[in-house]
Design a protein around this motif. Structure first.
Motif, PDB file in Angstrom:
ATOM      1  N   PRO A 129       0.648  -1.223   0.029  1.00 25.49           N
ATOM      2  CA  PRO A 129      -0.042   0.231   0.129  1.00 25.49           C
ATOM      3  C   PRO A 129       0.900   1.379   0.046  1.00 25.49           C
ATOM      4  CG  PRO A 129       0.025  -0.819   2.291  1.00 25.49           C
ATOM      5  CD  PRO A 129       0.817  -1.786   1.402  1.00 25.49           C
ATOM      6  N   PHE A 130       0.356   2.283  -0.631  1.00 21.61           N
ATOM      7  CA  PHE A 130       1.110   3.566  -0.575  1.00 21.61           C
ATOM      8  C   PHE A 130      -0.214   4.707   0.044  1.00 21.61           C
ATOM      9  CE2 PHE A 130       3.827   1.635  -3.267  1.00 21.61           C
ATOM     10  CZ  PHE A 130       4.871   2.389  -3.401  1.00 21.61           C
ATOM     11  N   ALA A 131       0.458   5.795   0.119  1.00 25.96           N
ATOM     12  CA  ALA A 131      -0.422   6.731   0.831  1.00 25.96           C
ATOM     13  C   ALA A 131      -0.483   8.076   0.326  1.00 25.96           C
ATOM     14  CB  ALA A 131      -0.418   7.034   2.318  1.00 25.96           C
ATOM     15  N   SER A 132      -1.456   8.943  -0.185  1.00 24.08           N
ATOM     16  CA  SER A 132      -1.101  10.172  -0.395  1.00 24.08           C
ATOM     17  C   SER A 132      -0.851  10.391  -2.175  1.00 24.08           C
ATOM     18  CB  SER A 132      -0.292  11.069   0.143  1.00 24.08           C
ATOM     19  OG  SER A 132      -0.651  11.166   1.562  1.00 24.08           O
ATOM     20  N   ALA A 133      -0.664   9.092  -2.807  1.00 21.49           N
ATOM     21  CA  ALA A 133      -0.335   8.956  -4.300  1.00 21.49           C
ATOM     22  C   ALA A 133      -0.961   9.251  -5.150  1.00 21.49           C
ATOM     23  CB  ALA A 133       0.567   7.738  -4.541  1.00 21.49           C
ATOM     24  N   LYS A 134      -2.383   9.197  -5.024  1.00 20.14           N
ATOM     25  CA  LYS A 134      -3.434   9.316  -5.772  1.00 20.14           C
ATOM     26  C   LYS A 134      -3.561   8.022  -6.887  1.00 20.14           C
ATOM     27  CE  LYS A 134      -5.298  12.950  -4.008  1.00 20.14           C
ATOM     28  NZ  LYS A 134      -6.593  12.969  -3.481  1.00 20.14           N
ATOM     29  N   HIS A 135      -4.193   8.227  -8.030  1.00 16.30           N
ATOM     30  CA  HIS A 135      -4.297   7.215  -9.236  1.00 16.30           C
ATOM     31  C   HIS A 135      -2.949   7.291  -9.941  1.00 16.30           C
ATOM     32  CE1 HIS A 135      -6.162   4.208 -11.551  1.00 16.30           C
ATOM     33  NE2 HIS A 135      -6.039   5.015 -12.665  1.00 16.30           N
ATOM     34  N   VAL A 136      -2.516   6.025 -10.054  1.00 18.14           N
ATOM     35  CA  VAL A 136      -1.306   5.679 -10.835  1.00 18.14           C
ATOM     36  C   VAL A 136      -0.125   6.486 -10.617  1.00 18.14           C
ATOM     37  CG1 VAL A 136      -2.599   4.090 -12.325  1.00 18.14           C
ATOM     38  CG2 VAL A 136      -2.126   6.639 -13.020  1.00 18.14           C
ATOM     39  N   LYS A 137      -0.303   7.192  -9.336  1.00 19.62           N
ATOM     40  CA  LYS A 137       1.052   8.206  -9.263  1.00 19.62           C
ATOM     41  C   LYS A 137       2.051   7.625  -8.105  1.00 19.62           C
ATOM     42  CE  LYS A 137      -1.156  12.156 -11.157  1.00 19.62           C
ATOM     43  NZ  LYS A 137      -2.681  11.585 -11.184  1.00 19.62           N
ATOM     44  N   GLU A 138       2.024   6.225  -7.836  1.00 21.36           N
ATOM     45  CA  GLU A 138       2.749   5.807  -6.740  1.00 21.36           C
ATOM     46  C   GLU A 138       4.214   6.111  -6.928  1.00 21.36           C
ATOM     47  OE1 GLU A 138      -1.223   3.652  -6.464  1.00 21.36           O
ATOM     48  OE2 GLU A 138      -0.012   4.397  -8.021  1.00 21.36           O
ATOM     49  N   TRP A 139       4.480   5.813  -8.082  1.00 18.84           N
ATOM     50  CA  TRP A 139       6.148   6.133  -8.531  1.00 18.84           C
ATOM     51  C   TRP A 139       6.399   7.562  -8.418  1.00 18.84           C
ATOM     52  CZ3 TRP A 139       8.630   9.386 -12.013  1.00 18.84           C
ATOM     53  CH2 TRP A 139       9.860   8.971 -12.172  1.00 18.84           C
ATOM     54  N   ASN A 140       5.468   8.270  -9.105  1.00 14.86           N
ATOM     55  CA  ASN A 140       5.612   9.784  -9.143  1.00 14.86           C
ATOM     56  C   ASN A 140       5.822  10.402  -7.467  1.00 14.86           C
ATOM     57  OD1 ASN A 140       3.586   8.877 -11.173  1.00 14.86           O
ATOM     58  ND2 ASN A 140       4.666  10.814 -11.889  1.00 14.86           N
ATOM     59  N   HIS A 141       5.157   9.615  -6.685  1.00 21.54           N
ATOM     60  CA  HIS A 141       5.018  10.247  -5.158  1.00 21.54           C
ATOM     61  C   HIS A 141       6.286   9.751  -4.332  1.00 21.54           C
ATOM     62  CE1 HIS A 141       3.916  11.980  -1.506  1.00 21.54           C
ATOM     63  NE2 HIS A 141       3.574  10.593  -0.736  1.00 21.54           N
ATOM     64  N   SER A 142       6.523   8.609  -4.714  1.00 21.19           N
ATOM     65  CA  SER A 142       7.779   7.686  -4.183  1.00 21.19           C
ATOM     66  C   SER A 142       8.347   7.099  -4.816  1.00 21.19           C
ATOM     67  CB  SER A 142       7.082   7.136  -2.586  1.00 21.19           C
ATOM     68  OG  SER A 142       6.255   7.870  -1.784  1.00 21.19           O
ATOM     69  N   PRO A 143       9.269   7.416  -5.720  1.00 24.53           N
ATOM     70  CA  PRO A 143      10.050   6.742  -6.772  1.00 24.53           C
ATOM     71  C   PRO A 143      10.804   5.641  -6.120  1.00 24.53           C
ATOM     72  CG  PRO A 143      10.747   8.860  -6.734  1.00 24.53           C
ATOM     73  CD  PRO A 143       9.456   9.042  -5.842  1.00 24.53           C
ATOM     74  N   LEU A 144      11.467   5.940  -5.277  1.00 25.97           N
ATOM     75  CA  LEU A 144      12.597   5.300  -4.439  1.00 25.97           C
ATOM     76  C   LEU A 144      11.887   3.728  -3.838  1.00 25.97           C
ATOM     77  CD1 LEU A 144      15.528   7.561  -3.151  1.00 25.97           C
ATOM     78  CD2 LEU A 144      15.390   6.328  -5.277  1.00 25.97           C
ATOM     79  N   ARG A 145      10.720   4.295  -3.178  1.00 22.79           N
ATOM     80  CA  ARG A 145      10.112   3.345  -2.405  1.00 22.79           C
ATOM     81  C   ARG A 145       9.452   2.355  -3.704  1.00 22.79           C
ATOM     82  NH1 ARG A 145       4.660   2.347  -0.072  1.00 22.79           N
ATOM     83  NH2 ARG A 145       5.032   0.941   1.516  1.00 22.79           N
ATOM     84  N   TRP A 146       8.805   2.820  -4.540  1.00 21.01           N
ATOM     85  CA  TRP A 146       8.277   1.893  -5.913  1.00 21.01           C
ATOM     86  C   TRP A 146       9.481   1.132  -6.187  1.00 21.01           C
ATOM     87  CZ3 TRP A 146       8.745   0.834 -10.971  1.00 21.01           C
ATOM     88  CH2 TRP A 146       7.673   0.334 -11.361  1.00 21.01           C
ATOM     89  N   GLU A 147      10.470   1.509  -6.588  1.00 17.78           N
ATOM     90  CA  GLU A 147      11.562   0.700  -7.143  1.00 17.78           C
ATOM     91  C   GLU A 147      12.170  -0.214  -6.365  1.00 17.78           C
ATOM     92  OE1 GLU A 147      14.279   3.900  -8.554  1.00 17.78           O
ATOM     93  OE2 GLU A 147      12.904   4.582  -9.929  1.00 17.78           O
ATOM     94  N   ARG A 148      12.158   0.152  -5.001  1.00 17.96           N
ATOM     95  CA  ARG A 148      12.786  -0.709  -4.000  1.00 17.96           C
ATOM     96  C   ARG A 148      11.977  -2.152  -3.923  1.00 17.96           C
ATOM     97  NH1 ARG A 148      12.637   2.124   0.014  1.00 17.96           N
ATOM     98  NH2 ARG A 148      10.883   1.067   1.351  1.00 17.96           N
ATOM     99  N   HIS A 149      10.561  -1.842  -4.034  1.00 18.22           N
ATOM    100  CA  HIS A 149       9.883  -2.865  -3.675  1.00 18.22           C
ATOM    101  C   HIS A 149       9.655  -3.895  -5.081  1.00 18.22           C
ATOM    102  CE1 HIS A 149       7.877  -2.416  -0.005  1.00 18.22           C
ATOM    103  NE2 HIS A 149       7.803  -1.339   0.021  1.00 18.22           N
ATOM    104  N   VAL A 150       9.717  -3.151  -6.175  1.00 19.96           N
ATOM    105  CA  VAL A 150       9.611  -3.851  -7.386  1.00 19.96           C
ATOM    106  C   VAL A 150      11.105  -4.788  -7.560  1.00 19.96           C
ATOM    107  CG1 VAL A 150       9.696  -3.433  -9.889  1.00 19.96           C
ATOM    108  CG2 VAL A 150       8.123  -2.360  -8.468  1.00 19.96           C
ATOM    109  N   THR A 151      12.097  -3.948  -7.312  1.00 19.70           N
ATOM    110  CA  THR A 151      13.179  -4.787  -7.652  1.00 19.70           C
ATOM    111  C   THR A 151      13.834  -5.907  -6.611  1.00 19.70           C
ATOM    112  OG1 THR A 151      14.468  -3.102  -6.513  1.00 19.70           O
ATOM    113  CG2 THR A 151      14.448  -2.768  -8.781  1.00 19.70           C
TER     114      THR A 151
END
Length: 422
Positions: free
Chosen positions: A378-400
């Motif tokens: 889960p993410f917070a405060s990112a709105k729709h499909v903006k999870e990477w935009n809001h927290s790119p390092l967190r998104w990339e860390r989980h994906v990788t």
């Protein structure tokens, strides 16, 4: 009925009220309540399946000023513009683009916010007066720092453009040299530019990437009926993309999907004979259940539940084709992966913001609870499909980390990895 469904970044706005007022006028002139309900439901259904040809410039650009570290753009403070991160701002009718970064000042009293302008392409932002906010942060892979090749994919409807982004030849990523490709599938109303956000993760892993266009997205040929299939038809285009990857050296693929692109990825693994080559899914803000999305949108627009049910009936029944323009009805039941949770057999990572006001995150969470092959972040405060935009390092860390684990395990794991953080 739904401008939020007209474009991935849009929200419902006063034009909906105009529709209702117009319908009310018709009622006053003698239209029966049943006819009014049918008209509203039919209009709603048609909007859902009809591609957007023009975006509305619904964000005022107040000024561009020079600051100590470069230009800053002054915008109205909206629920979208006040969120930290990196975003796109289209202007001049979509012909020009600015990448907008950190917030430099916020004046709640005036209702304005200033953000740093990182780059401008195709126009003069100082002369712009209106535009629209976007999750797209880069217009090309090269703008994001990646070498790319323009390729053509022969879809069932005709040739369509795509970007092939190879892994670095000297990559030391944990998945380098293993014949793994990432195939990026954008969402409703979007384009292949959406997938550029995933390239840093793919690059760090050492895998190749293919960013596809597909029917009705404005780059690929339109479907014969010119309508979205909500995933039921579009998966055929993704299957061709998988075959292209296999023909060019891929041994396994991972499908990345955003919003409706998530629904398309799920249908691909369910229907395609090439699903055996799909090792995993990485889905951001995905549509897990179209019935839930449509019901949520109807409630947000204060459409009575019986009218909402009629909307879904128009989309999913043959008798509704005259209203929707669909060549064939869309069976919404097969797009409901909550009820079909036990039929999903591909390891899946879902990243979804709790405040998504276009595609609610509940079904993403529930699918992970029902199927141990699904991991939910889960993410917070990112709105729709903006999870990477809001927290790119967190998104990339989980994906990788998830993909590294996926491909280093001889057999898919059987535990759900739920991250309670946000």
């Amino acid at each position: 009925m739904l401008r939020r469904l007209r474009g991935q970044e849009s929200e419902h706005t006063p034009w909906v009220r105009a529709t209702v007022l117009g319908a009310g006028t018709g009622l006053a002139a003698g239209m029966t309540l049943t006819a009014l309900a049918s008209a509203v439901a039919g209009y709603f259904a048609r909007v859902v399946v009809t591609p957007v040809k023009e975006r509305v410039e619904d964000l005022e650009i107040l000024a561009v000023v020079s600051g100590p570290r470069g230009d800053e753009v002054i915008l109205p403070a909206t629920p979208e513009t006040v969120v930290d991160g990196v975003y796109g701002l289209y202007f001049h009718g979509g012909k020009a683009f600015a990448r907008v970064g950190e917030i430099t000042s916020f004046t709640p009293r005036d209702g304005t916010i200033a953000r740093r302008v990182e780059a401008v392409e195709g126009g003069d932002l100082r002369r712009a007066v209106r535009g629209w906010w976007s999750s797209v942060a880069y217009q090309t892979p090269e703008a994001a720092g990646f070498s790319a090749e323009d390729v053509v994919i022969d879809l069932p409807g005709g040739p369509a453009p795509a970007w092939y982004v190879p892994a670095a030849q000297d990559s030391t990523g944990p998945l380098a040299g293993r014949g793994i490709w990432a195939i990026m599938v954008h969402g409703r109303g979007g384009s292949r530019t959406e997938g550029i956000k995933a390239l840093p993760a793919a690059h760090s892993l050492g895998i190749d990437s293919l960013l596809l266009s597909y029917r009705n997205d404005g780059e690929a040929p339109a479907a014969p009926d010119g309508r979205y299939g909500l995933g039921v038809t579009e998966w055929e285009d993704i299957e061709v993309g998988i075959q292209y990857a296999l023909d060019h050296g891929a041994q396994q693929v991972v499908l990345f999907g955003w919003s409706m692109g998530g629904a398309i990825c799920l249908q691909t693994t369910d229907r395609s004979p090439l699903a055996a080559y799909v090792r995993g899914l990485v889905l951001t803000g995905p549509v897990i259940d179209w019935i839930d999305v449509l019901a949520y949108q109807a409630r947000a627009l204060k459409i009575p539940e019986p009218v909402g049910r009629l909307t879904r009936w128009f989309i999913s029944n043959k008798a509704g084709r005259r209203v929707t323009g669909l060549a064939s009805p869309v069976d919404l039941r097969i797009l409901n992966w909550i009820d079909r949770a036990d039929q999903l057999h591909v390891r899946t990572l879902i990243l979804h913001s709790r405040d998504d006001d276009v595609v609610p995150y509940g079904p993403s969470r529930d699918l992970a609870q029902r199927n141990q092959m699904v991991s939910f972040v889960p993410f917070a405060s990112a709105k729709h499909v903006k999870e990477w935009n809001h927290s790119p390092l967190r998104w990339e860390r989980h994906v990788t980390s998830w993909l590294t684990d996926l491909f280093n395990q001889p057999e898919p794991g059987q535990s759900s990895d739920v991250d309670p953080g946000a």
